[in-house]
Write an enzyme that holds these catalytic residues in place. Structure first.
Site, PDB file in Angstrom:
ATOM      1  N   ASP A   2      44.242  35.305   6.625  1.00 25.95           N
ATOM      2  CA  ASP A   2      44.003  33.860   6.730  1.00 25.95           C
ATOM      3  C   ASP A   2      45.281  33.053   6.960  1.00 25.95           C
ATOM      4  O   ASP A   2      45.265  32.056   7.694  1.00 25.95           O
ATOM      5  CB  ASP A   2      43.288  33.340   5.477  1.00 25.95           C
ATOM      6  CG  ASP A   2      41.815  33.726   5.464  1.00 25.95           C
ATOM      7  OD1 ASP A   2      41.314  34.161   6.520  1.00 25.95           O
ATOM      8  OD2 ASP A   2      41.174  33.600   4.416  1.00 25.95           O
ATOM      9  N   THR A  52      42.550  40.960   2.531  1.00 26.60           N
ATOM     10  CA  THR A  52      41.335  41.771   2.677  1.00 26.60           C
ATOM     11  C   THR A  52      41.657  43.255   2.788  1.00 26.60           C
ATOM     12  O   THR A  52      40.882  44.107   2.357  1.00 26.60           O
ATOM     13  CB  THR A  52      40.558  41.295   3.927  1.00 26.60           C
ATOM     14  OG1 THR A  52      40.207  39.936   3.733  1.00 26.60           O
ATOM     15  CG2 THR A  52      39.296  42.085   4.139  1.00 26.60           C
ATOM     16  N   SER A  76      45.602  35.613   0.792  1.00 23.80           N
ATOM     17  CA  SER A  76      46.711  34.874   1.416  1.00 23.80           C
ATOM     18  C   SER A  76      46.529  33.357   1.350  1.00 23.80           C
ATOM     19  O   SER A  76      47.466  32.609   1.623  1.00 23.80           O
ATOM     20  CB  SER A  76      46.942  35.318   2.857  1.00 23.80           C
ATOM     21  OG  SER A  76      45.930  34.872   3.721  1.00 23.80           O
TER      22      SER A  76
HETATM   23  N1  ASP Z   1      40.914  35.767   2.650  1.00 22.52           N
HETATM   24  C1  ASP Z   1      41.639  36.918   3.136  1.00 22.52           C
HETATM   25  C2  ASP Z   1      43.126  36.654   2.990  1.00 22.52           C
HETATM   26  O1  ASP Z   1      43.688  35.962   3.783  1.00 22.52           O
HETATM   27  C3  ASP Z   1      41.260  37.196   4.534  1.00 22.52           C
HETATM   28  C4  ASP Z   1      41.839  38.433   5.124  1.00 22.52           C
HETATM   29  O2  ASP Z   1      42.800  39.010   4.662  1.00 22.52           O
HETATM   30  O3  ASP Z   1      41.304  38.866   6.172  1.00 22.52           O
HETATM   31  O4  ASP Z   1      43.729  37.113   2.068  1.00 22.52           O
END
Ligand code: ASP
Length: 327
Positions: free
Chosen positions: A98, A18, A64
């Site tokens: 994540d 993110t 991730s």
């Molecule tokens: N879905 C994102 C990831 O893990 C969530 C984040 O980075 O906060 O890449």
């Protein structure tokens, strides 16, 4: 203020998440895509590049949830290589939140350098109102550049806190204070640009596992246990060729009848079974010589990572039992 060396030299490794993502408008906090490269991200944050001489590297740029063992191994090798280089004072890794705790724990077990290694992410995309990424990244760079961070193991810098990778866990799905360590593992904080520590973890001199020659890791599954749980996940794990099963068990690692039978069957087929707990805090105590091994202080995700590394290194059941007790 502590005197700083003339100009710390950092390597900033961007992997996505993110922190590197943008959405269609500033109020969208969850529907985003990874769009930003690490160089552009650094350049867009006022003052970030001034913290140190920063060399950027981008092995991949993904959410991730898309991380694979091959990518994590590649990242770990890069972190170790940089941490060993004479012209590098610290390493920062940007990462999706994540699965950040999994990479952090993997690095904790495989990279031991006195030099700071700091993971950082963000809960809100770069395009959001009150995006947390820019300050998180500056704080991570400040932590990595600060000599006080040396010898504290792999660190996670999120929401002004510096948490030991050993204890880092995502505890909220959306809030910026997602990475609690619930009393354990908060080593310090970055406040108004000042890095301040309160704790130093008791770490071994070398990493528990060497990365040398490690090209893959054996498959290990996590099975969640609950009331009236079925036995088929254990049979499926055996059929799929898993080498171990970690049960995210109830309470102090207590197993439903199906989980106990599933583990017994798996053990007969040569798999190593571990009882961790689905409860976020507390230990799983040892139940004795037979049956699944206790995960002790490791949560199910951490127990899986430790078990994969142990199996990759050919450790036997007794050795794995000792390892889990020690970690
Ligand atoms: N879905 C994102 C990831 O893990 C969530 C984040 O980075 O906060 O890449």
């Amino acid at each position: 203020m502590r005197p700083r060396p003339a100009r710390p030299r950092l390597v900033l490794i961007g992997t996505g998440g993110t922190i590197a993502a943008t959405a269609g408008d500033a109020r969208t906090l969850t529907g985003y895509r990874v769009t930003q490269g690490i160089e552009a991200m650094l350049a867009a944050i006022p003052g970030a590049a001034e913290v140190a001489d920063i060399r950027c590297e981008q092995p991949f740029n993904v959410d991730s949830r898309e991380l694979t063992t091959a990518r994590v191994l590649r990242l770990a090798r890069a972190v170790e290589r940089h941490a060993r280089a004479a012209d590098v004072d610290g390493v920062v890794v940007t990462h999706g939140t994540d699965s950040l705790e999994e990479t952090a724990f993997f690095l904790h077990l495989t990279v031991r350098s006195p030099k700071p290694v700091v993971l950082v992410g963000a809960m809100r995309p770069a395009s959001a109102l009150s995006a947390d990424g820019p300050l998180n990244l500056v704080n991570a760079l400040l932590a990595a550049a600060d000599p006080a961070s040396r010898g504290r193991g792999v660190l996670v810098a999120m929401n002004d806190r510096i948490v030991a990778a050993r204890h880092a866990a995502k505890r909220h799905t959306t809030r910026v204070d997602a990475f609690g360590a619930d009393g354990a593992g908060v080593l310090g904080a970055v406040t108004d640009g000042q890095v301040r520590y309160v704790l130093r973890p008791d770490l071994p001199d070398t990493a528990e596992f060497s990365l040398a020659g490690l090209r893959a890791l054996p498959p290990v599954d996590i099975v969640l246990d609950y009331q009236d749980a079925p036995a088929h996940p254990y049979a499926a794990a055996i059929r799929a060729g898993s080498r171990g099963i970690v049960v995210a068990a109830m309470g102090n690692g207590s197993l439903s009848p199906a989980a106990a039978q599933g583990c017994a069957l798996a053990a007969r087929r040569g798999l190593v079974c571990v009882r961790a707990s689905r409860v976020p805090d507390g230990l799983v105590t040892d139940s004795g010589a037979s049956g699944p091994l206790a995960a002790h202080a490791l949560n199910p995700l951490q127990a899986r990572i430790a078990l994969r590394l142990a199996l990759a290194r050919g450790m036997d059941r007794a050795g794995i039992g000792d390892l889990l007790r020690r970690l």
